[in-house]
Design a protein around this motif. Structure first.
Motif, PDB file in Angstrom:
ATOM      1  N   HIS A 237       0.831  -1.209   0.000  1.00 26.47           N
ATOM      2  CA  HIS A 237       0.000   0.000   0.000  1.00 26.47           C
ATOM      3  C   HIS A 237       0.866   1.260   0.000  1.00 26.47           C
ATOM      4  O   HIS A 237       0.560   2.241  -0.673  1.00 26.47           O
ATOM      5  N   LEU A 238       1.956   1.225   0.760  1.00 24.22           N
ATOM      6  CA  LEU A 238       2.838   2.395   0.800  1.00 24.22           C
ATOM      7  C   LEU A 238       3.492   2.629  -0.559  1.00 24.22           C
ATOM      8  O   LEU A 238       3.620   3.777  -1.007  1.00 24.22           O
ATOM      9  N   LEU A 241       0.878   4.216  -2.677  1.00 21.86           N
ATOM     10  CA  LEU A 241       0.673   5.626  -2.328  1.00 21.86           C
ATOM     11  C   LEU A 241       1.821   6.495  -2.831  1.00 21.86           C
ATOM     12  O   LEU A 241       1.599   7.619  -3.285  1.00 21.86           O
ATOM     13  N   TYR A 248      -0.052  11.254   1.174  1.00 24.01           N
ATOM     14  CA  TYR A 248      -0.704  10.506   2.251  1.00 24.01           C
ATOM     15  C   TYR A 248       0.120   9.332   2.767  1.00 24.01           C
ATOM     16  O   TYR A 248      -0.339   8.555   3.612  1.00 24.01           O
ATOM     17  N   ASP A 249       1.288   9.226   2.243  1.00 23.21           N
ATOM     18  CA  ASP A 249       2.248   8.209   2.572  1.00 23.21           C
ATOM     19  C   ASP A 249       2.569   8.187   4.081  1.00 23.21           C
ATOM     20  O   ASP A 249       2.411   7.174   4.768  1.00 23.21           O
ATOM     21  N   TYR A 252      -0.467   7.342   6.273  1.00 25.20           N
ATOM     22  CA  TYR A 252      -0.717   5.896   6.270  1.00 25.20           C
ATOM     23  C   TYR A 252       0.241   5.199   7.228  1.00 25.20           C
ATOM     24  O   TYR A 252      -0.164   4.337   8.021  1.00 25.20           O
ATOM     25  N   THR A 253       1.509   5.569   7.168  1.00 29.66           N
ATOM     26  CA  THR A 253       2.509   4.948   8.031  1.00 29.66           C
ATOM     27  C   THR A 253       2.194   5.204   9.497  1.00 29.66           C
ATOM     28  O   THR A 253       2.178   4.281  10.330  1.00 29.66           O
ATOM     29  N   SER A 256      -0.898   3.413  10.716  1.00 27.87           N
ATOM     30  CA  SER A 256      -0.657   1.967  10.821  1.00 27.87           C
ATOM     31  C   SER A 256       0.146   1.630  12.077  1.00 27.87           C
ATOM     32  O   SER A 256      -0.171   0.685  12.803  1.00 27.87           O
TER      33      SER A 256
ATOM     34  N   VAL B 172      -6.762   0.250  -0.765  1.00 26.11           N
ATOM     35  CA  VAL B 172      -6.077   1.321  -0.019  1.00 26.11           C
ATOM     36  C   VAL B 172      -7.109   2.336   0.483  1.00 26.11           C
ATOM     37  O   VAL B 172      -7.090   2.747   1.652  1.00 26.11           O
ATOM     38  N   PHE B 176      -8.252   3.423   4.515  1.00 23.48           N
ATOM     39  CA  PHE B 176      -8.435   4.766   5.077  1.00 23.48           C
ATOM     40  C   PHE B 176      -9.819   4.935   5.709  1.00 23.48           C
ATOM     41  O   PHE B 176      -9.944   5.381   6.834  1.00 23.48           O
ATOM     42  N   PHE B 180      -8.647   2.862   9.364  1.00 21.28           N
ATOM     43  CA  PHE B 180      -8.109   4.066  10.011  1.00 21.28           C
ATOM     44  C   PHE B 180      -9.214   4.840  10.732  1.00 21.28           C
ATOM     45  O   PHE B 180      -9.002   5.388  11.810  1.00 21.28           O
TER      46      PHE B 180
END
Lengths: 267, 267
Positions: A237-238, A241, A248-249, A252-253, A256, B172, B176, B180
């Motif tokens: 996913h990263l 992204l 949004y990288d 997301y990290t 997570s 992805v 979110f 998330f």
């Protein structure tokens, strides 16, 4: 039993979403709004007609005989409005409706001050379900508490007395579950739009996400690659992204890792 | 018009939430499940009884006459299950139900492979509303597409053909708005719990947050201190978090800046 609200006169200061919905609810519940006080004359006329109340601007016509003034304006305008209002009134009770401003912002101006905070996001177009909306009140000195409590209970069955400090707690939590959640929805829609996928394919998932926490603590409902320690998917996913939405990288990290501190992200 | 699904035999591989709900839906829609294939004998018996299907474990009794095998197992088990299944079948079509795994994971094992992905989070206790759940399908070679499409349309009216790459996009976005978002709910509940406030005071706000994006793009519905550039409130919240929940300090900052890159946070 005589109603503590009988003969109490209420003025609403402000003409925005909160003033509109609170005022309408009070009128629907049989109360009378004495006066709507606003800065904008046209808007004040509009709301005073809806609420069948008298109207005033700060320049003129303020009815000092109201017992309670509800300041329902934006956070940044509260103090200025309070100051102007204090030129007219003295022993009456003045409350604002904000979740993030302490009641003490009113202290320099009024003997009796407090808060009546409905925990909801209001817009003109959607009808709030007041029976579910919690209302948080406080008052210094506590002289008006029984009155505020009775008034709030006309608005909603869920009324809590809450000091300023705890209202801050509420507001921070509300920012997470409302403002930040909406932003995640926006990110979802943005990612889909890049592939010409419509946002509404996500709606059933979003609705189910909310359904699940109606009766279960959110912690116990957590799912997804981060939760199950699925480093491979997280990294895929990263990488996605980085290509598609690098802004949004980091988010997301961080989200997570916040879900699962044991995640090992190699990138 | 003869139904393309007539005489097609379907087996479900797996006994978890997705296998249960998909299987039940297909049976409710008048289809017959030929066989439930599972690793755990008790669970396999349980689901095969619910679906009035034959049962098999990987050791024995697999009915090779099914035309379609739906592998509905956890992402990490798909490949192992595919490998075992490939010992028994040859020309039939095999699909998995995952949003995050490419269909090509099945390529080494089967001539006809694909995906049938319902975009929803399933749990045993809550009843999914399949009429709203979008289903995404693909198939290589495309021989079985008409069949998969017909089958998916039995499950839901919202069926999309979608290549692997775009399914990644979906997944992805789903992380979110589902995983998330749930985590933000958990943070909200944690902040409230510290002051002994119940999580359910936030539910009306959460519901309204979702209501607003049913008919409006989330971007246009954004509110809150970050959005309106209210640095004072943002900094007060950060000071509060530093005291009460420092682990969420950075997340608050990053989400706020993501909402409004012009925010000036001095801390």
């Amino acid at each position: 039993m005589p109603d503590i609200l009988t003969n109490m006169k209420i003025s609403i200061v402000g003409t925005g979403n909160v003033a509109f919905h609170l005022g309408k609810r009070l009128v629907e519940k049989g109360l009378t709004i004495n006066q709507v006080i606003g800065r904008d004359e046209a808007k004040t006329r509009w709301l005073s007609e809806i609420l069948q109340a008298k109207q005033a601007t700060f320049a003129k016509n303020i009815d000092e005989s109201s017992d309670l003034f509800i300041i329902a304006v934006s956070d940044t305008a509260i103090e200025e409005v309070a100051k102007k209002l204090s030129e007219f009134i003295d022993k009456q009770c003045v409350v604002h409706t904000s979740g993030s401003i302490p009641s003490t912002i009113l202290q320099p101006y009024f003997k009796h001050f407090g808060v009546l905070y409905p925990l909801q996001t209001f817009s003109l177009t959607s009808q709030p379900d007041f029976d579910k909306i919690p209302i948080f009140i406080n008052n210094t000195p506590q002289y008006y508490i029984p009155f505020l409590k009775n008034l709030a209970e006309k608005i909603s069955p869920r009324v809590y007395e809450l000091p300023d400090e705890d209202r801050m707690t509420l507001h921070v939590a509300a920012v997470f579950v409302n403002n930040f959640t909406n932003h995640l929805f926006k990110i979802g829609s943005e990612i889909l739009a890049k592939q010409n996928l419509p946002f509404d394919v996500l709606l059933p998932l979003i609705e189910e996400t909310v359904n699940k926490i109606r009766h279960n603590p959110p912690l116990s409902m957590q799912t997804g690659p981060a939760k199950r320690g699925d480093n491979v998917t997280v990294e895929k996913h990263l990488a996605f992204l980085e290509q598609q939405a690098p802004q949004y990288d980091l988010l997301y990290t961080l989200l997570s890792i916040s879900i699962n501190p044991d995640l090992k992200i190699n990138k």
